[in-house]
Design a protein around this motif. Sequence first.
Motif, PDB file in Angstrom:
ATOM      1  N   GLU A  55      28.294  28.098  47.032  1.00 35.07           N
ATOM      2  CA  GLU A  55      28.591  29.129  47.679  1.00 35.07           C
ATOM      3  C   GLU A  55      27.468  29.566  48.388  1.00 35.07           C
ATOM      4  OE1 GLU A  55      30.401  32.904  46.080  1.00 35.07           O
ATOM      5  OE2 GLU A  55      31.919  32.531  47.691  1.00 35.07           O
TER       6      GLU A  55
ATOM      7  N   ARG B 104      33.287  31.259  48.721  1.00 37.48           N
ATOM      8  CA  ARG B 104      34.638  31.082  47.740  1.00 37.48           C
ATOM      9  C   ARG B 104      34.958  32.335  47.236  1.00 37.48           C
ATOM     10  NH1 ARG B 104      31.262  26.566  46.513  1.00 37.48           N
ATOM     11  NH2 ARG B 104      32.530  24.646  47.087  1.00 37.48           N
ATOM     12  N   PRO B 105      35.792  32.980  48.417  1.00 36.38           N
ATOM     13  CA  PRO B 105      36.136  34.589  48.119  1.00 36.38           C
ATOM     14  C   PRO B 105      37.430  34.482  46.960  1.00 36.38           C
ATOM     15  CG  PRO B 105      36.930  33.845  50.142  1.00 36.38           C
ATOM     16  CD  PRO B 105      35.967  32.776  49.736  1.00 36.38           C
ATOM     17  N   SER B 106      37.867  35.343  46.235  1.00 38.51           N
ATOM     18  CA  SER B 106      39.053  35.529  45.439  1.00 38.51           C
ATOM     19  C   SER B 106      40.359  35.338  46.701  1.00 38.51           C
ATOM     20  CB  SER B 106      39.063  36.599  44.698  1.00 38.51           C
ATOM     21  OG  SER B 106      39.322  37.834  45.548  1.00 38.51           O
ATOM     22  N   MET B 107      41.150  34.954  46.175  1.00 36.24           N
ATOM     23  CA  MET B 107      42.430  35.067  47.097  1.00 36.24           C
ATOM     24  C   MET B 107      42.870  36.584  47.339  1.00 36.24           C
ATOM     25  SD  MET B 107      44.234  32.822  48.238  1.00 36.24           S
ATOM     26  CE  MET B 107      45.793  31.780  48.358  1.00 36.24           C
ATOM     27  N   ALA B 108      42.381  37.709  46.524  1.00 38.02           N
ATOM     28  CA  ALA B 108      42.696  38.972  46.683  1.00 38.02           C
ATOM     29  C   ALA B 108      41.828  39.479  47.845  1.00 38.02           C
ATOM     30  CB  ALA B 108      42.576  39.876  45.417  1.00 38.02           C
ATOM     31  N   SER B 109      40.687  38.875  48.093  1.00 40.43           N
ATOM     32  CA  SER B 109      39.722  39.699  49.267  1.00 40.43           C
ATOM     33  C   SER B 109      39.580  38.823  50.174  1.00 40.43           C
ATOM     34  CB  SER B 109      38.287  39.654  48.460  1.00 40.43           C
ATOM     35  OG  SER B 109      37.665  38.608  47.959  1.00 40.43           O
TER      36      SER B 109
ATOM     37  N   GLU C 269      46.042  27.948  45.816  1.00 42.52           N
ATOM     38  CA  GLU C 269      44.963  28.370  45.543  1.00 42.52           C
ATOM     39  C   GLU C 269      43.908  28.276  46.596  1.00 42.52           C
ATOM     40  OE1 GLU C 269      43.569  29.224  42.233  1.00 42.52           O
ATOM     41  OE2 GLU C 269      45.722  29.437  41.972  1.00 42.52           O
TER      42      GLU C 269
ATOM     43  N   TYR D  58      38.216  27.029  49.079  1.00 39.98           N
ATOM     44  CA  TYR D  58      36.932  27.487  49.770  1.00 39.98           C
ATOM     45  C   TYR D  58      37.445  28.107  51.240  1.00 39.98           C
ATOM     46  CZ  TYR D  58      36.662  22.809  51.852  1.00 39.98           C
ATOM     47  OH  TYR D  58      37.307  21.679  52.386  1.00 39.98           O
TER      48      TYR D  58
ATOM     49  N   THR E 237      33.216  43.477  48.363  1.00 41.16           N
ATOM     50  CA  THR E 237      34.587  43.315  48.031  1.00 41.16           C
ATOM     51  C   THR E 237      35.186  44.138  47.054  1.00 41.16           C
ATOM     52  OG1 THR E 237      34.662  41.509  46.847  1.00 41.16           O
ATOM     53  CG2 THR E 237      34.418  41.113  49.184  1.00 41.16           C
TER      54      THR E 237
END
Length: 263
Positions: free
Chosen positions: A47, A81-86, A137, A140, A194
Amino acid sequence: MAGTPDIKAYLQDKLKTRFMGRELKYLETAASTQDVAKELAEQGAAEGTAVIAGQQRSGRGRMGRSWLSPAGGLATSIILRPSMASVYLLPAICSLAVYRTLGKLGIKAGIKWPNDVLIKGKKVCGILIEHSLTAGELRYSIVGIGINVNFDTGSYPEIADIATSLSAQLGRELSIAEVALGLYTELEAIYTRTGEPDRIIDEWSKHMVTIGQMVSADFHGSRIDGRAEGVNRQGNLVVRLSDRSIKEIVAGDVTIRNRNGGA
Ligand code: BTN
């Protein structure tokens, strides 16, 4: 040209980030840095890995447009590689990072929703964010940032009326490496926050020139006209129509009509 010393050596020496830009691939020319970064991401690159091209032969823009990318610009793509939530924060994070970088170079810019950066109403930076998803999912994201640093936008008829460059605004050339240094530094500073999404959205909207303007936008396939009243917590643009109803624009482009000032 001032601004194209050994960018890689400069960044390796000066960059103090933890991960942003620490792995860097510099190419004199590439078709699109997005594709190079994607290939690296597929090979498992860390990342923050960044690609910079001195120029691009087929730079990509948003909404299927092309991005003019001659020598003198900064064209960079970064693997995140952010989280899906952010992930929804990426347009705010990237445009704010550019806004802050330009501010530190003494340039007052503004953000046009969702993530164009303007100076005096003219575009100086475009941002393209592409994702790789598998089975819901997020694998990236590649954030591609193009900044018109040292070239004369006036000599390119396709952008002459709508674009500007940092050198045109400052009346001198800048070091592209220095711009990249500022960009990666700011990007990491904001991206690692984030956990405080409201602070990011608030700072982003504070610098957004779209707010308060009459705009036209595409809303589920039809054109709407209204006044941009702000952005909501999800980063959507809130537009009030003449019948007083509210529409929230999630994605796409808006056109600002009857600009009345701002950066
Ligand atoms: C837009 O405003 O439409 C987005 C432009 C994004 C341009 C950048 S330059 C680096 C990266 N490589 C590309 O091919 N596009 C992005």
